[in-house]
Design an enzyme around this catalytic site. Structure first.
Site, mmCIF file in Angstrom:
data_model
loop_
_atom_site.group_PDB
_atom_site.id
_atom_site.type_symbol
_atom_site.label_atom_id
_atom_site.label_comp_id
_atom_site.label_asym_id
_atom_site.label_seq_id
_atom_site.Cartn_x
_atom_site.Cartn_y
_atom_site.Cartn_z
ATOM 1 N N HIS A 516 0.814 -1.216 0.000
ATOM 2 C CA HIS A 516 0.000 0.000 0.000
ATOM 3 C C HIS A 516 0.852 1.272 0.000
ATOM 4 C CE1 HIS A 516 -3.677 1.999 -0.086
ATOM 5 N NE2 HIS A 516 -4.256 1.579 1.024
ATOM 6 N N ASP A 520 -2.335 2.011 -4.659
ATOM 7 C CA ASP A 520 -3.583 2.386 -3.998
ATOM 8 C C ASP A 520 -4.679 1.384 -4.335
ATOM 9 O OD1 ASP A 520 -2.489 4.651 -2.849
ATOM 10 O OD2 ASP A 520 -2.921 5.889 -4.609
#
Length: 543
Positions: A516, A520
């Site tokens: 992450h 995204d």
């Protein structure tokens, strides 16, 4: 000329080492590859050989000192240069200026010219079989199995022994045809690259090779007595470093009672220090008392718990240890997020059933589902290159190619061979590459350059019945795709006019694990939607 002796790098993540003992003193003569000093690192205790033959003219780093890799720790000077220097000194200073190597004249000190980690030479002639270097960053290997025994005839390129390294398990072929006259290194021993492990050809003299093998590690370090139990027999072959043996001797410990967690049961420094912290020094029977049967008899009731404790400890193999280390590192490095998509594979299932026989006849490999998934993943990665990128040094590295890792489950662990430039491969080429790499991985025929360097990985846990898994990212990649099992399920289908029907469809879960920090949720969703669309509406020729 003088040659610098440096602190070696004993692994990719090792940046320093501690000199625990000098095996030579200033002025001593050393042979090339003769053990010169011992070091201890976070991962290994080892004897370091001299890079050249000559006189040890200077020791720069004292015992017990920790230094960075590539630090110069000593200097070895060629004997001819020392002789020339002495002659010049005698001419320039007739009164007798001090010569540098005062202890150099006693050349007989070089008598113990014992090859590193090997018993004395017992073969005249013949061809050395050495521990190969299986990659640029590989400095040692563990012999896991001898496929031939001393006295057997071997063909050139016939598998001779199996090794395990940080990156790959492999079978090593014989360099020539002939009789395997000597095995120098036993199964389970870890040695440095270019160490002679066997001899093919020549004429054997003296005892057969297997007898002295178990003493080979001690022979390489005569100055350190080995604290070996005399009652061990054939139940377990002890493996340990000189540092561990010295700690055992100094604390009156019997190594037979200490479970080893290193490669092939090797007793590491951490093992013996952990045992010392729990039991304390001298808590085992002193070595001198062991041969006396009456003294050991009263302790018989204590023996079963100790045997049970050893039996319950299963040492990690080198591959298992590396997998464990990599998994922990990945979870510490990357914030993992997972997204799961269910994909209708009915179109692919029907196409495969229709074309599998002809495909195998044309290309010589079975038509599995993996090339379909690999091709769809490559197409999605091409459209969304962020999923194929890496976060390194606080910068995004967009890789120019897609190097597709294919996780292969082995009986002894997991390995990830790589299809390189997958974006340039046709469907048939992908199918051949996947089948070839998986087959050679299971047969221990992979080379190191076929294992590292992937940019995106596929892992198929569905073959074991998993609905889906949440995989750990293969660093330094940023994403990994786990493939679940393929099942027939009732599915609601809606036609163009909005009418619903229930049909039996072949459904499969796909789970994308991603970093992450770099990817995204929107990026992962776009990638998975492209993968889903490609597989559900497949319209590409398969060759």
């Amino acid at each position: 000329m003088p040659t610098d002796v440096i602190m070696p790098q004993m692994g990719e993540s090792i940046f320093e080492g501690t000199i625990t003992k000098w095996l030579k003193k200033t002025g001593d003569r050393v042979e090339k590859d003769e053990p010169l000093f011992e070091i201890s690192t976070d991962k290994v205790d080892a004897e370091i050989p001299s890079p050249v033959a000559g006189i040890l003219t200077e020791i720069k780093i004292a015992e017990g000192t920790t230094v960075q890799i590539n630090t110069v720790v000593a200097v070895v000077t060629d004997e001819q240069e020392i002789g020339t220097r002495d002659e010049r000194s005698a001419v320039a200073s007739p009164a007798g200026a001090p010569k540098v190597p005062q202890s150099a004249p006693p050349a007989p000190l070089a008598a113990p010219q014992v090859p590193q980690l090997a018993p004395p030479q017992v073969v005249q002639g013949g061809t050395d079989v050495v521990m190969p270097q299986m990659g640029e960053s590989i400095f040692e290997g563990t012999i896991t199995k001898w496929l031939k025994k001393a006295g057997d005839f071997v063909e050139k390129d016939e598998p001779l022994f199996e090794i395990s390294t940080d990156k790959v398990d492999a079978e090593i072929p014989a360099p020539i045809a002939g009789i395997l006259t000597e095995i120098k290194i036993p199964e389970g021993a870890t040695v440095q690259i270019n160490t002679v492990v066997a001899i093919i050809g020549g004429s054997a003299s003296g005892a057969s090779a297997p007898e002295p093998l178990s003493m080979a590690p001690q022979a390489a370090s005569p100055s350190i007595p080995a604290a070996l139990p005399v009652h061990l027999g054939q139940t377990r072959r002890l493996r340990s470093s000189p540092l561990v043996r010295r700690i055992a001797q100094e604390n009156n410990l019997d190594l037979a009672h200490i479970p080893g967690t290193g490669s092939a049961g090797r007793i590491t420094k951490d093992d013996i220090l952990r045992y010392l912290g729990t039991r304390g020094p001298g808590s085992t029977t002193p070595k001198s008392a062991t041969p006396t049967v009456p003294q050991s008899a009263p302790q018989a009731p204590l023996a079963p718990p100790q045997v049970a404790q050893v039996a319950q400890v299963v040492p990690l193999t080198k591959m298992r240890a590396i997998i464990a280390q990599r998994m922990v590192e990945s979870m510490q490095i990357a914030p993992h997020v997972h997204v799961v998509y269910k994909i209708d594979m009915t179109r692919i299932v029907r196409l495969r059933e229709r074309e599998r026989a002809a495909f195998e006849q044309r290309h010589g490999v079975k038509l599995t589902y993996m090339p379909f998934i690999a091709a769809a993943a490559v197409q999605a990665l091409t459209k969304f290159p962020i999923v194929n990128a890496s976060l390194l040094d606080n910068s995004i590295h967009y890789h120019p190619n897609i190097h597709l890792g294919i996780a292969v489950a082995l009986e002894w662990g997991l390995i990830v061979p790589v299809v390189r430039q997958a974006e340039q491969q046709s469907f048939a080429a992908l199918a051949r590459a996947v089948a070839d790499l998986a087959g050679r991985a299971r047969a221990k025929k992979l080379m190191p350059n076929e294992v590292g360097g992937s940019t995106f990985t596929l892992t198929n846990s569905g073959v074991f019945g998993d609905e889906f898994g949440t995989p750990i990212i293969n660093q330094p990649e940023s994403a990994i795709l786990a493939i679940g099992t393929l099942r027939k399920e009732p599915v609601v289908l809606t036609d163009a006019e909005g009418n619903d029907t229930i049909a039996i469809r072949s459904m499969q879960h796909f789970c994308l694990g991603f970093d992450h920090r770099l990817i995204d949720g929107a990026d992962s969703g776009k990638f998975m939607s492209e993968l889903k669309k490609t597989l559900e509406t497949w319209d590409r020729p398969i060759g």
